[in-house]
Design a protein around this motif. Structure first.
Motif, mmCIF file in Angstrom:
data_model
loop_
_atom_site.group_PDB
_atom_site.id
_atom_site.type_symbol
_atom_site.label_atom_id
_atom_site.label_comp_id
_atom_site.label_asym_id
_atom_site.label_seq_id
_atom_site.Cartn_x
_atom_site.Cartn_y
_atom_site.Cartn_z
ATOM 1 N N ALA A 190 0.835 -1.207 0.000
ATOM 2 C CA ALA A 190 0.000 0.000 0.000
ATOM 3 C C ALA A 190 0.868 1.254 0.000
ATOM 4 O O ALA A 190 0.580 2.230 -0.705
ATOM 5 C CB ALA A 190 -0.932 -0.006 1.209
ATOM 6 N N VAL B 279 -8.982 -4.152 3.214
ATOM 7 C CA VAL B 279 -8.135 -4.936 2.316
ATOM 8 C C VAL B 279 -8.841 -6.265 2.021
ATOM 9 O O VAL B 279 -8.802 -7.197 2.831
ATOM 10 C CB VAL B 279 -6.740 -5.178 2.927
ATOM 11 C CG1 VAL B 279 -5.834 -5.846 1.910
ATOM 12 C CG2 VAL B 279 -6.127 -3.863 3.407
ATOM 13 N N LEU C 87 -3.551 -2.958 -5.458
ATOM 14 C CA LEU C 87 -3.481 -1.677 -4.753
ATOM 15 C C LEU C 87 -3.092 -0.535 -5.682
ATOM 16 O O LEU C 87 -3.501 0.608 -5.461
ATOM 17 C CB LEU C 87 -2.487 -1.776 -3.593
ATOM 18 C CG LEU C 87 -2.944 -2.614 -2.393
ATOM 19 C CD1 LEU C 87 -1.755 -2.992 -1.537
ATOM 20 C CD2 LEU C 87 -3.979 -1.852 -1.586
#
Length: 199
Positions: free
Chosen positions: A9, A156, A167
């Motif tokens: 991320a 997530v 992502l």
């Protein structure tokens, strides 16, 4: 590099910022671990190119990976049933600083959207503004700053846990949204002090 969805991320958000040609404030970046609770936090700041030091407008970004999210991630990783997906807590603070006279906060807030661009299926919600006043030794106001934060979370999903490259597409719009928001803030007519590197 550590192979972990949280670091994926961070990488996706960095790529989004660089794609928007934003300038990272290198000395403002931190990766921290809470040794008592186990939470992980990544903090960084970006500004428009050529803003000077310190930048007049900047975005302060914080990603939090709480301990319970790590527990959920570990459970999924070892093949257990995922009751609740891990969650990354996100805060983006839009900051205007080095303002020489008290600003009209309502004019700043009026140009800011109530929510961010989408992050996957989520958006960040705008909070109320904060006005900061810096005083000189004689207790006379000499500098002001305004902050408006956007806060929310990103769940997530299992498809993201299985393939962290997802992502990249989920965070892609954030770079352009932050850049355009900083441009709009920079267009507000305020009485800025000169950058410190020009003093």
């Amino acid at each position: 590099m550590l192979d972990h969805v949280f670091t994926d991320a961070i990488g996706a958000l960095r790529d989004a910022m660089e794609s928007a040609f934003l300038e990272r404030q290198a000395f403002e970046e931190r990766f921290q671990a809470d040794v008592l609770l186990g939470d992980l936090t990544w903090e960084t700041s970006y500004s428009l190119p050529g803003e000077g030091v310190p930048a007049r407008t900047r975005a302060d970004i914080t990603l939090d990976w709480p301990t319970w999210a790590q527990t959920a991630y570990r459970s999924w990783y070892i093949g257990e049933e995922l009751d609740e997906p891990p969650r990354i807590e996100i805060e983006i603070v839009m900051r205007l600083q080095r303002i020489g006279t008290a600003p009209d906060v309502s004019s700043i807030l009026s140009i800011l959207p109530e929510e961010s661009s989408p992050i996957g299926g989520e958006t960040l919600q705008r909070s109320s503004p904060t006005l900061e006043t810096i005083y000189d030794p004689d207790l006379q106001p000499e500098e002001y700053a305004v902050e408006v934060s956007y806060e929310g979370s990103y769940d997530v999903a299992e498809e993201v846990l299985a393939d962290g490259s997802v992502l990249d597409s989920h965070f892609a719009a954030m770079g352009g949204w932050i850049a355009s928001t900083l441009v709009r803030l920079g267009d507000v007519k305020l009485d800025y002090l000169p950058p410190e590197d020009d003093d």
